[in-house]
Design a protein around this motif. Structure first.
Motif, PDB file in Angstrom:
ATOM      1  N   TRP A  30       0.573  -1.398   0.195  1.00  0.00           N
ATOM      2  CA  TRP A  30       0.125   0.057  -0.012  1.00  0.00           C
ATOM      3  C   TRP A  30       0.858   1.222   0.054  1.00  0.00           C
ATOM      4  CZ3 TRP A  30      -4.604  -1.016  -1.651  1.00  0.00           C
ATOM      5  CH2 TRP A  30      -5.340  -2.292  -1.114  1.00  0.00           C
ATOM      6  N   LYS A  31       1.911   1.168   0.498  1.00  0.00           N
ATOM      7  CA  LYS A  31       2.726   2.491   0.632  1.00  0.00           C
ATOM      8  C   LYS A  31       2.992   3.401  -0.476  1.00  0.00           C
ATOM      9  CE  LYS A  31       5.137   1.525   4.933  1.00  0.00           C
ATOM     10  NZ  LYS A  31       6.298   1.240   5.584  1.00  0.00           N
ATOM     11  N   MET A  32       3.356   2.574  -1.681  1.00  0.00           N
ATOM     12  CA  MET A  32       3.577   3.339  -3.063  1.00  0.00           C
ATOM     13  C   MET A  32       2.138   3.707  -3.395  1.00  0.00           C
ATOM     14  SD  MET A  32       6.893   1.660  -4.912  1.00  0.00           S
ATOM     15  CE  MET A  32       6.322   0.162  -4.879  1.00  0.00           C
ATOM     16  N   ILE A  33       1.116   3.027  -3.421  1.00  0.00           N
ATOM     17  CA  ILE A  33      -0.106   3.546  -3.731  1.00  0.00           C
ATOM     18  C   ILE A  33      -0.509   4.826  -2.986  1.00  0.00           C
ATOM     19  CG2 ILE A  33      -2.644   2.893  -3.845  1.00  0.00           C
ATOM     20  CD1 ILE A  33      -1.631  -0.066  -4.183  1.00  0.00           C
ATOM     21  N   ILE A  34      -0.390   4.788  -1.781  1.00  0.00           N
ATOM     22  CA  ILE A  34      -0.617   6.061  -0.969  1.00  0.00           C
ATOM     23  C   ILE A  34       0.100   7.144  -1.411  1.00  0.00           C
ATOM     24  CG2 ILE A  34      -0.443   7.183   1.268  1.00  0.00           C
ATOM     25  CD1 ILE A  34      -0.951   4.128   2.465  1.00  0.00           C
ATOM     26  N   MET A  35       1.412   6.989  -1.808  1.00  0.00           N
ATOM     27  CA  MET A  35       2.111   8.096  -2.184  1.00  0.00           C
ATOM     28  C   MET A  35       1.905   8.559  -3.506  1.00  0.00           C
ATOM     29  SD  MET A  35       6.275   7.203  -0.834  1.00  0.00           S
ATOM     30  CE  MET A  35       6.166   5.686  -1.409  1.00  0.00           C
ATOM     31  N   PHE A  36       1.388   7.734  -4.369  1.00  0.00           N
ATOM     32  CA  PHE A  36       1.029   8.005  -5.883  1.00  0.00           C
ATOM     33  C   PHE A  36      -0.330   8.925  -5.654  1.00  0.00           C
ATOM     34  CE2 PHE A  36      -2.405   7.359  -8.993  1.00  0.00           C
ATOM     35  CZ  PHE A  36      -1.906   7.541 -10.191  1.00  0.00           C
ATOM     36  N   VAL A  43      -2.957  17.041  -1.488  1.00  0.00           N
ATOM     37  CA  VAL A  43      -3.195  16.881  -0.023  1.00  0.00           C
ATOM     38  C   VAL A  43      -4.471  16.171  -0.194  1.00  0.00           C
ATOM     39  CG1 VAL A  43      -4.096  18.494   1.855  1.00  0.00           C
ATOM     40  CG2 VAL A  43      -2.280  19.349   0.510  1.00  0.00           C
ATOM     41  N   LEU A  44      -4.658  15.243   0.828  1.00  0.00           N
ATOM     42  CA  LEU A  44      -5.878  14.676   0.875  1.00  0.00           C
ATOM     43  C   LEU A  44      -6.151  14.242   2.433  1.00  0.00           C
ATOM     44  CD1 LEU A  44      -5.315  11.685  -1.643  1.00  0.00           C
ATOM     45  CD2 LEU A  44      -7.166  13.487  -1.831  1.00  0.00           C
ATOM     46  N   ARG A  45      -7.567  14.301   2.666  1.00  0.00           N
ATOM     47  CA  ARG A  45      -8.038  13.873   3.729  1.00  0.00           C
ATOM     48  C   ARG A  45      -8.227  12.479   3.922  1.00  0.00           C
ATOM     49  NH1 ARG A  45     -13.208  17.850   5.340  1.00  0.00           N
ATOM     50  NH2 ARG A  45     -12.750  16.636   7.462  1.00  0.00           N
ATOM     51  N   TYR A  46      -8.202  11.871   5.281  1.00  0.00           N
ATOM     52  CA  TYR A  46      -8.154  10.459   5.345  1.00  0.00           C
ATOM     53  C   TYR A  46      -9.335   9.678   4.580  1.00  0.00           C
ATOM     54  CZ  TYR A  46      -8.236   5.987   7.645  1.00  0.00           C
ATOM     55  OH  TYR A  46      -8.522   4.679   8.010  1.00  0.00           O
ATOM     56  N   ARG A  76       1.396  14.782   8.320  1.00  0.00           N
ATOM     57  CA  ARG A  76       0.014  14.789   8.811  1.00  0.00           C
ATOM     58  C   ARG A  76      -0.157  15.988   9.832  1.00  0.00           C
ATOM     59  NH1 ARG A  76      -2.714  13.354  13.641  1.00  0.00           N
ATOM     60  NH2 ARG A  76      -4.465  12.131  13.227  1.00  0.00           N
ATOM     61  N   LYS A  77      -1.353  16.732   9.276  1.00  0.00           N
ATOM     62  CA  LYS A  77      -1.606  17.797  10.114  1.00  0.00           C
ATOM     63  C   LYS A  77      -3.232  17.660  10.371  1.00  0.00           C
ATOM     64  CE  LYS A  77      -1.754  22.834   9.412  1.00  0.00           C
ATOM     65  NZ  LYS A  77      -1.492  23.977   8.790  1.00  0.00           N
ATOM     66  N   GLU A  78      -3.239  17.790  11.712  1.00  0.00           N
ATOM     67  CA  GLU A  78      -4.488  17.774  12.418  1.00  0.00           C
ATOM     68  C   GLU A  78      -4.890  19.181  12.733  1.00  0.00           C
ATOM     69  OE1 GLU A  78      -6.500  15.669  16.032  1.00  0.00           O
ATOM     70  OE2 GLU A  78      -4.630  14.824  15.419  1.00  0.00           O
ATOM     71  N   VAL A  86      -8.129  15.952   9.377  1.00  0.00           N
ATOM     72  CA  VAL A  86      -6.654  15.504   9.201  1.00  0.00           C
ATOM     73  C   VAL A  86      -6.379  15.482   7.695  1.00  0.00           C
ATOM     74  CG1 VAL A  86      -5.158  13.699   9.611  1.00  0.00           C
ATOM     75  CG2 VAL A  86      -6.717  14.127  11.422  1.00  0.00           C
ATOM     76  N   GLU A  87      -5.453  16.099   7.459  1.00  0.00           N
ATOM     77  CA  GLU A  87      -4.706  16.117   6.102  1.00  0.00           C
ATOM     78  C   GLU A  87      -3.368  15.548   5.961  1.00  0.00           C
ATOM     79  OE1 GLU A  87      -6.992  20.159   4.571  1.00  0.00           O
ATOM     80  OE2 GLU A  87      -4.862  20.158   5.091  1.00  0.00           O
ATOM     81  N   TYR A  88      -3.332  14.890   4.862  1.00  0.00           N
ATOM     82  CA  TYR A  88      -1.985  14.129   4.572  1.00  0.00           C
ATOM     83  C   TYR A  88      -1.419  14.705   3.189  1.00  0.00           C
ATOM     84  CZ  TYR A  88      -3.354  10.791   7.991  1.00  0.00           C
ATOM     85  OH  TYR A  88      -4.211  10.077   9.157  1.00  0.00           O
ATOM     86  N   ARG A  89       0.033  15.002   3.414  1.00  0.00           N
ATOM     87  CA  ARG A  89       0.722  15.501   2.202  1.00  0.00           C
ATOM     88  C   ARG A  89       2.050  14.657   2.176  1.00  0.00           C
ATOM     89  NH1 ARG A  89       0.575  21.089   1.751  1.00  0.00           N
ATOM     90  NH2 ARG A  89      -1.334  20.968   3.462  1.00  0.00           N
ATOM     91  N   LEU A  90       2.654  14.653   0.976  1.00  0.00           N
ATOM     92  CA  LEU A  90       4.115  14.174   0.907  1.00  0.00           C
ATOM     93  C   LEU A  90       4.810  15.361   1.522  1.00  0.00           C
ATOM     94  CD1 LEU A  90       4.125  12.679  -2.476  1.00  0.00           C
ATOM     95  CD2 LEU A  90       4.423  11.549  -0.331  1.00  0.00           C
TER      96      LEU A  90
END
Length: 113
Positions: A30-36, A43-46, A76-78, A86-90
């Motif tokens: 899953w890690k490369m898929i998440i990074m893709f 930026v994506l929320r959970y 991870r930004k909460e 919560v948002e995620y970005r590289l």
């Protein structure tokens, strides 16, 4: 790693090599898929990330996100609000992996059967 380095290294301990280290960061299903998806949308929320990925359990997604954050690949930004947002970005470190993932995609285009 040069051939001389390979000759002098313990190849039974792949984790101690640069290749093994890189795989420990981006390896798995899953890690490369998440990074893709994070490079696609920045930026994506959970919930958005989960919808993009499709069939992944909450437990696995949470674990993978925690590992990527621990390794400095994602940020991870909460936001302190109700309900929690919560948002995620590289991270910069995560973005530095993108040329590698782009090469993997190019290889897939050329070699897809």
């Amino acid at each position: 790693m040069s051939m001389k380095d390979l000759e002098n290294s313990d190849l039974t301990d792949i984790k101690s090599t640069p290749f093994g280290y890189t795989l420990s960061i981006i390896g798995g299903k899953w890690k490369m898929i998440i990074m893709f998806w994070l490079v696609e949308y920045e930026v994506l929320r959970y919930g958005e990330l989960k919808r993009c990925i499709g069939q992944i359990s909450d437990k696995i997604l949470n674990n993978q996100l925690k590992e990527l954050e621990k390794d400095g690949i994602i940020i991870r930004k909460e936001y302190p609000q109700i309900p929690p947002r919560v948002e995620y970005r590289l991270s910069k470190r995560g973005l530095s992996l993108m040329p590698i993932l782009e090469e993997v995609c190019k290889w897939g285009e050329v070699n897809k059967i």
